[in-house]
Write a protein that holds these residues in place. Structure first.
Motif, PDB file in Angstrom:
ATOM      1  N   THR A  85       0.715  -1.188   0.057  1.00 31.03           N
ATOM      2  CA  THR A  85      -0.030   0.019  -0.036  1.00 31.03           C
ATOM      3  C   THR A  85       0.750   1.298  -0.048  1.00 31.03           C
ATOM      4  OG1 THR A  85       0.068   0.126   2.361  1.00 31.03           O
ATOM      5  CG2 THR A  85      -1.672  -1.113   1.415  1.00 31.03           C
ATOM      6  N   CYS A 129       2.725   2.265   2.591  1.00 31.21           N
ATOM      7  CA  CYS A 129       2.763   3.059   3.784  1.00 31.21           C
ATOM      8  C   CYS A 129       4.309   3.385   4.221  1.00 31.21           C
ATOM      9  CB  CYS A 129       1.932   2.193   4.802  1.00 31.21           C
ATOM     10  SG  CYS A 129       2.730   0.636   5.581  1.00 31.21           S
ATOM     11  N   GLN A 187       5.949   1.550   6.392  1.00 33.87           N
ATOM     12  CA  GLN A 187       6.403   0.751   7.712  1.00 33.87           C
ATOM     13  C   GLN A 187       7.929   0.073   7.592  1.00 33.87           C
ATOM     14  OE1 GLN A 187       4.895   0.823  10.717  1.00 33.87           O
ATOM     15  NE2 GLN A 187       3.247   2.144  10.738  1.00 33.87           N
ATOM     16  N   MET A 203      10.698   2.542   7.850  1.00 32.78           N
ATOM     17  CA  MET A 203      11.034   2.938   9.214  1.00 32.78           C
ATOM     18  C   MET A 203      11.453   1.843  10.063  1.00 32.78           C
ATOM     19  SD  MET A 203       8.083   5.631  10.213  1.00 32.78           S
ATOM     20  CE  MET A 203       6.570   4.633   9.385  1.00 32.78           C
ATOM     21  N   LYS A 242       3.083   0.141  -6.723  1.00 34.66           N
ATOM     22  CA  LYS A 242       4.029   0.175  -5.516  1.00 34.66           C
ATOM     23  C   LYS A 242       4.851  -0.767  -5.197  1.00 34.66           C
ATOM     24  CE  LYS A 242       0.456   3.239  -3.372  1.00 34.66           C
ATOM     25  NZ  LYS A 242      -0.569   2.563  -4.501  1.00 34.66           N
ATOM     26  N   SER A 274       0.798   4.121  13.711  1.00 31.99           N
ATOM     27  CA  SER A 274       0.088   3.736  12.506  1.00 31.99           C
ATOM     28  C   SER A 274      -0.639   5.036  12.191  1.00 31.99           C
ATOM     29  CB  SER A 274      -0.920   2.597  12.557  1.00 31.99           C
ATOM     30  OG  SER A 274      -1.818   2.605  11.299  1.00 31.99           O
ATOM     31  N   PHE A 290       2.982  12.331   2.618  1.00 33.36           N
ATOM     32  CA  PHE A 290       4.234  12.005   3.115  1.00 33.36           C
ATOM     33  C   PHE A 290       5.000  13.194   3.501  1.00 33.36           C
ATOM     34  CE2 PHE A 290       2.780   8.587   0.403  1.00 33.36           C
ATOM     35  CZ  PHE A 290       3.187   7.604   1.194  1.00 33.36           C
ATOM     36  N   LYS A 326      -1.493  -1.190  16.517  1.00 32.37           N
ATOM     37  CA  LYS A 326      -2.009  -1.776  15.028  1.00 32.37           C
ATOM     38  C   LYS A 326      -2.864  -2.932  15.119  1.00 32.37           C
ATOM     39  CE  LYS A 326       2.719   0.328  13.598  1.00 32.37           C
ATOM     40  NZ  LYS A 326       4.061   0.125  13.086  1.00 32.37           N
ATOM     41  N   THR A 332      -6.774   0.772  -7.187  1.00 31.90           N
ATOM     42  CA  THR A 332      -5.925  -0.159  -5.845  1.00 31.90           C
ATOM     43  C   THR A 332      -6.317   0.775  -4.841  1.00 31.90           C
ATOM     44  OG1 THR A 332      -3.960  -0.942  -5.110  1.00 31.90           O
ATOM     45  CG2 THR A 332      -3.673   0.894  -6.133  1.00 31.90           C
ATOM     46  N   ASN A 333      -5.813   0.173  -3.627  1.00 31.19           N
ATOM     47  CA  ASN A 333      -6.036   1.253  -2.464  1.00 31.19           C
ATOM     48  C   ASN A 333      -4.328   1.630  -2.245  1.00 31.19           C
ATOM     49  OD1 ASN A 333      -5.082  -1.150  -1.435  1.00 31.19           O
ATOM     50  ND2 ASN A 333      -5.946  -0.649   0.463  1.00 31.19           N
ATOM     51  N   ALA A 334      -4.446   2.767  -1.443  1.00 32.56           N
ATOM     52  CA  ALA A 334      -3.154   3.278  -1.151  1.00 32.56           C
ATOM     53  C   ALA A 334      -3.091   3.755   0.323  1.00 32.56           C
ATOM     54  CB  ALA A 334      -2.768   4.479  -1.876  1.00 32.56           C
ATOM     55  N   ALA A 335      -1.985   3.617   0.659  1.00 32.57           N
ATOM     56  CA  ALA A 335      -1.701   4.507   2.150  1.00 32.57           C
ATOM     57  C   ALA A 335      -1.049   5.558   2.348  1.00 32.57           C
ATOM     58  CB  ALA A 335      -0.696   3.245   3.073  1.00 32.57           C
ATOM     59  N   CYS A 336      -1.183   6.610   3.006  1.00 33.70           N
ATOM     60  CA  CYS A 336      -0.297   7.437   3.405  1.00 33.70           C
ATOM     61  C   CYS A 336       0.602   7.072   4.397  1.00 33.70           C
ATOM     62  CB  CYS A 336      -1.340   8.740   4.450  1.00 33.70           C
ATOM     63  SG  CYS A 336      -2.877   9.383   3.567  1.00 33.70           S
ATOM     64  N   PHE A 337       1.687   7.969   4.870  1.00 33.56           N
ATOM     65  CA  PHE A 337       2.847   7.509   5.609  1.00 33.56           C
ATOM     66  C   PHE A 337       2.456   6.815   6.813  1.00 33.56           C
ATOM     67  CE2 PHE A 337       5.954   8.069   8.662  1.00 33.56           C
ATOM     68  CZ  PHE A 337       7.131   8.065   8.203  1.00 33.56           C
ATOM     69  N   GLY A 338       3.226   5.818   6.833  1.00 31.68           N
ATOM     70  CA  GLY A 338       2.882   4.904   8.322  1.00 31.68           C
ATOM     71  C   GLY A 338       1.471   4.375   8.466  1.00 31.68           C
ATOM     72  N   CYS A 339       0.626   4.369   7.677  1.00 32.17           N
ATOM     73  CA  CYS A 339      -0.953   4.066   7.785  1.00 32.17           C
ATOM     74  C   CYS A 339      -0.981   2.645   7.470  1.00 32.17           C
ATOM     75  CB  CYS A 339      -1.687   4.822   7.031  1.00 32.17           C
ATOM     76  SG  CYS A 339      -3.426   4.178   7.161  1.00 32.17           S
ATOM     77  N   THR A 340      -1.412   1.822   8.504  1.00 28.51           N
ATOM     78  CA  THR A 340      -1.639   0.354   8.360  1.00 28.51           C
ATOM     79  C   THR A 340      -3.431   0.342   8.042  1.00 28.51           C
ATOM     80  OG1 THR A 340      -2.214   0.209  10.519  1.00 28.51           O
ATOM     81  CG2 THR A 340       0.091  -0.196   9.732  1.00 28.51           C
ATOM     82  N   ALA A 355      -4.911   2.238   5.100  1.00 26.86           N
ATOM     83  CA  ALA A 355      -4.662   2.498   3.570  1.00 26.86           C
ATOM     84  C   ALA A 355      -5.984   2.419   2.890  1.00 26.86           C
ATOM     85  CB  ALA A 355      -4.267   1.206   3.113  1.00 26.86           C
ATOM     86  N   ILE A 382      -6.906   4.783  -5.490  1.00 17.68           N
ATOM     87  CA  ILE A 382      -6.308   5.207  -6.684  1.00 17.68           C
ATOM     88  C   ILE A 382      -7.386   4.726  -7.812  1.00 17.68           C
ATOM     89  CG2 ILE A 382      -4.358   4.800  -8.293  1.00 17.68           C
ATOM     90  CD1 ILE A 382      -3.666   6.575  -5.443  1.00 17.68           C
TER      91      ILE A 382
END
Lengths: 160, 615
Positions: A13, A15, A17, A20, A48, B71, B96, B225, B291-299, B301, B305
């Motif tokens: 996705t 992200c 993680q 990090m 991705k 998360s 991001f 999470k 598809t789906n997509a995540a922002c930074f650090g997101c579990t 999503a 898109i």
């Protein structure tokens, strides 16, 4: 039994993680710019892709290193950079066809994936199992299972 | 600590960038992001200031969990006095960019004054400088981001920018980062445009160190999470369907505002729903959703898109829109669709792309189109004035008016002033579906009574994200309440408002609150941040932030009468669905809410309340 990192980009996705987790494992900070795994986002296609070292059997980086700073960890199969030996000449970064070994100017050494001593932090942190750590001899197992699942069913028969 | 302890002050008039230590006492009292940036803003500007004047300031701020492995820990907020409302504006965005600000070593960036010419801010760790943006002015957000990355030969730069809407000071212009994430509401992009600030480009390689208890923090984030993964909404519904999972649900409960709130159910809701985005199109055999997509650090999503139908009339000759890009979220699909009676999913995606490309809030924009269409049907506005036939349901009108507004052409300039000013100008202020000048989002206040109170009392004007009681009233999170009654709603709204202020100020996404309560956030903050971050403290901080924002608005000139809904919602009963026959009980709820808040009957925080909160 040796294991290897297995990446299924379709599940990623984006992200970060994994990035990090990698930087935390090796540098004690959350810092994607210090990560040894990178996620590439091909915006226009909605794809991705996480990418890192595949631990080549005949590792170009290891062979190119003039001071033998990159050595095989027999327990994991990882080609590991020994920072106490590395002189930061960057020849390995030229030798690697995949770009997965890179120079770190803070330390004056190179860094690459070392499989976290058989417990890769990136795989543990991935929320969607896009990155897994599995039997190195059976990285195709999941794909085989998906095809096998179609065999001997009505759908399978029709497709055949 | 979770904070970088450093803020960047950019004086656009003088062209200077200076570093200051973060006020750690304020951090202890207001946490970060929304709360802390609002404290800075309120301490530094006159509440009566003209939002588009150089005397207004604009702050981009992270929270203590931004840039960490918590998360969704990638959020930042843009805080300023909003031009659409004249109230405090605080718009939150993912992507991001926020994490990159933290990685560069900054908690927040304060912009003050006005640059004599277009500039962009370039930050590389400690180094910060204003650069000429003459070549970027007039460009879209997408072109701006691409140009900056190419110019610096660094694809890892993160960019936040305004498009032509922000430059033209469209009153609902956004600040867009990472191509399709936006600090969307209240016109923060217009403030940025008024300062001749085109973009902020960041590259941070320092990372976030100094977490107070790294080991405890990792354990807390991993546990939290798991809560998200195990929850049906955050673990399954949002990843698969995105926020659009709500379209059919909200329509069925009779709370989907349709045709400028004339109706509460939309006959074409299914055509513009998450399920429709999954379906294969007849034209090309592909689904709109890629598809789906995540922002930074997101579990979680939840991001979408999507790929528009290349053969659709909106893009048939425009290959630049054919690639995958940000898809419809529920609010955008509602505002561009149901609010106007438009049931053409591809037309909505086209309008959505233009909103992302040039930085417009699709909620306020779409809702304003709803008002325009009603005025057109009443004969108040004509085709000659608008430039296009604009009856409810016209996908052609939606597409054309989006272009005109985004590009600042013709009648689009008037649309860019928002529905309040537009309806007033044409003699029908009652048709503007707004509170404090900001357009409603996608829930009808007759069918979900708590949301009426949420809108009426939101400090940034009508907004669902200040207390999302839909969670309780519709989804049963954390407990189910009856959406059709007013009983208990004042207390519910207060509790949601205070808790949400903490989520927003921590640097995480409010969508986590489908699964998390403050009790899930608390251990993460306690491990990350120095000081006491007990539940009692967090509750107090949330309430303090809410009251601080309220005090600013009162000082800016708002009064009791501004905590109200348009007459339509109070006098025209819902025509169909479970809420049939109901109007909003806002007049009953307001006095009870003031009492629950410890405010006077005029809505002013009492001396005792102010003292208790340390304001």
């Amino acid at each position: 039994m040796l294991k290897s990192l297995h990446i299924d980009p379709a599940k990623c996705t984006g992200c970060l993680q994994c990035e990090m987790a990698c930087s935390y494992e090796h540098h004690g900070v959350f810092n994607p710019s210090k990560s040894r795994i990178k996620v590439f986002n091909f915006e226009d296609e909605g794809r991705k892709v996480p990418y890192t070292c595949t631990q080549c059997a005949e590792a170009w980086c290891m062979k190119a290193c003039p001071v033998d700073a990159i050595q095989l960890d027999a327990a994991t199969g990882a080609k590991v950079v020994h920072e106490d030996i590395c002189v930061g000449c960057k020849v390995c970064t030229i030798a690697c066809p995949f770009g997965t070994i890179n120079y770190v100017h803070d330390s004056g050494k190179v860094q690459k994936c070392d499989l976290c001593d058989d417990n890769p932090a990136c795989a543990a942190a991935c929320p969607t199992a896009a990155i897994t750590y599995i039997d190195a001899d059976w990285t195709g197992l999941d794909k085989m299972r998906q095809w096998a699942a179609k065999a001997n069913t009505n759908t399978g028969a029709a497709a055949a | 600590m979770g904070w970088a302890r450093k803020i960047l002050r950019v004086n656009l008039t003088e062209g200077t960038c200076t570093s200051e230590p973060l006020n750690m006492q304020w951090a202890d009292e207001y946490l970060g992001s929304r709360g802390l940036a609002s404290k800075y803003l309120i301490s530094e500007i006159d509440p009566k200031v003209d939002p588009l004047s150089p005397e207004n300031k604009m702050i981009m701020s992270t929270g203590p969990l931004t840039g960490t492995m918590a998360s969704t820990g990638g959020r930042y907020t843009v805080v300023t006095k909003g031009p659409l409302t004249g109230a405090i504006a605080c718009s939150n965005s993912g992507g991001f960019f926020g994490a990159e600000m933290k990685f560069a070593g900054w908690d927040m960036i304060i912009f003050e004054g006005k640059s004599p010419k277009p500039v962009y801010l370039f930050v590389e760790n400690d180094r910060a400088e204003l650069r000429d943006a003459a070549h970027l002015w007039g460009k879209t957000c997408w072109e701006t981001e691409e140009t900056i990355k190419q110019q610096h030969q660094d694809p890892q730069i993160r960019v936040s920018s305004i498009g032509r809407a922000g430059e033209n000071q469209v009153l609902f212009a956004c600040v867009v980062n990472d191509l399709h994430r936006a600090a969307g509401r209240s016109g923060v992009g217009a403030v940025m445009g008024s300062k001749n600030l085109k973009a902020v480009a960041l590259r941070g390689t320092k990372g976030v160190g100094g977490i107070k208890d790294f080991k405890g923090f990792m354990a807390a984030t991993i546990a939290a999470k798991k809560v998200l993964a195990d929850n049906a909404v955050t673990g399954q519904g949002l990843p698969k369907y995105g926020t659009q999972v709500l379209m059919n649900v909200i329509n069925e409960i009779g709370s989907l505002p349709t045709r400028n709130h004339k109706d509460v159910q939309f006959e074409d809701a299914a055509k513009i729903s998450a399920e429709a985005m999954h379906e294969k199109r007849e034209s090309d055999g592909k689904s709109q959703l890629v598809t789906n997509a995540a922002c930074f650090g997101c579990t979680i999503a939840c991001g979408r898109i999507a790929e528009i139908d290349k053969g659709h009339f909106t893009v048939v000759n425009k290959p630049e829109y054919w690639g995958a890009s940000g898809g419809l979220e529920y609010e955008a699909a509602w505002a561009l669709g149901a609010a106007n009676g438009v049931g053409d999913l591809e037309a909505l995606q086209y309008a959505n792309l233009l909103c992302n490309e040039d930085g417009m809030d699709p909620i306020s924009f779409g809702a304003t189109i709803g008002a325009v269409m009603e005025l057109y049907e009443m004969g108040v506005l004509t085709k000659e004035q608008i430039g296009v036939d604009a009856p409810f349901g016209s996908a052609e009108a939606l597409a054309r008016l989006t272009e005109m507004t985004a590009h600042g052409e013709g009648f689009g300039v008037e649309i860019g002033q928002g529905s309040k000013r537009l309806c007033e100008k044409y003699g029908h202020p009652e048709l503007s579906m707004t509170v404090k000048g900001q357009e409603f989002p996608a829930y009808d206040a007759r069918g979900i009574q708590g949301m009426g109170l949420t809108y009426a009392t939101s400090n940034r004007g009508a907004c669902h994200l200040r207390s999302y009681t839909v969670a309780s009233e519709v989804l049963g999170i954390p407990v189910k309440t009856d959406p059709l009654v007013t009983e208990g709603k004042p207390e519910l709204v207060k509790a949601f408002q205070d808790a949400t202020a903490v989520f927003d100020s921590a640097g995480i996404c409010v969508f986590t609150s489908f699964a998390w309560t403050l009790a899930d956030v608390q251990p993460q903050l306690q491990a990350a941040c120095e000081g006491d971050w007990s539940m009692d403290k967090l509750n107090l901080v949330g309430e303090r932030i809410w009251n601080m924002e309220r005090q600013f608005n009162m000082a800016a000139g708002f009064t009791r009468k501004d905590d109200d809904l348009p007459p339509r919602l109070k006098t025209e009963p819902a025509k169909t669905g479970p809420a049939k026959g109901l109007v909003s009980g806002i007049d009953k709820m307001i006095p009870e809410y003031y009492q629950a808040r410890g405010w006077t009957p005029e809505g002013v925080p009492t001396e005792a309340t102010v003292a208790r909160l340390g304001l």
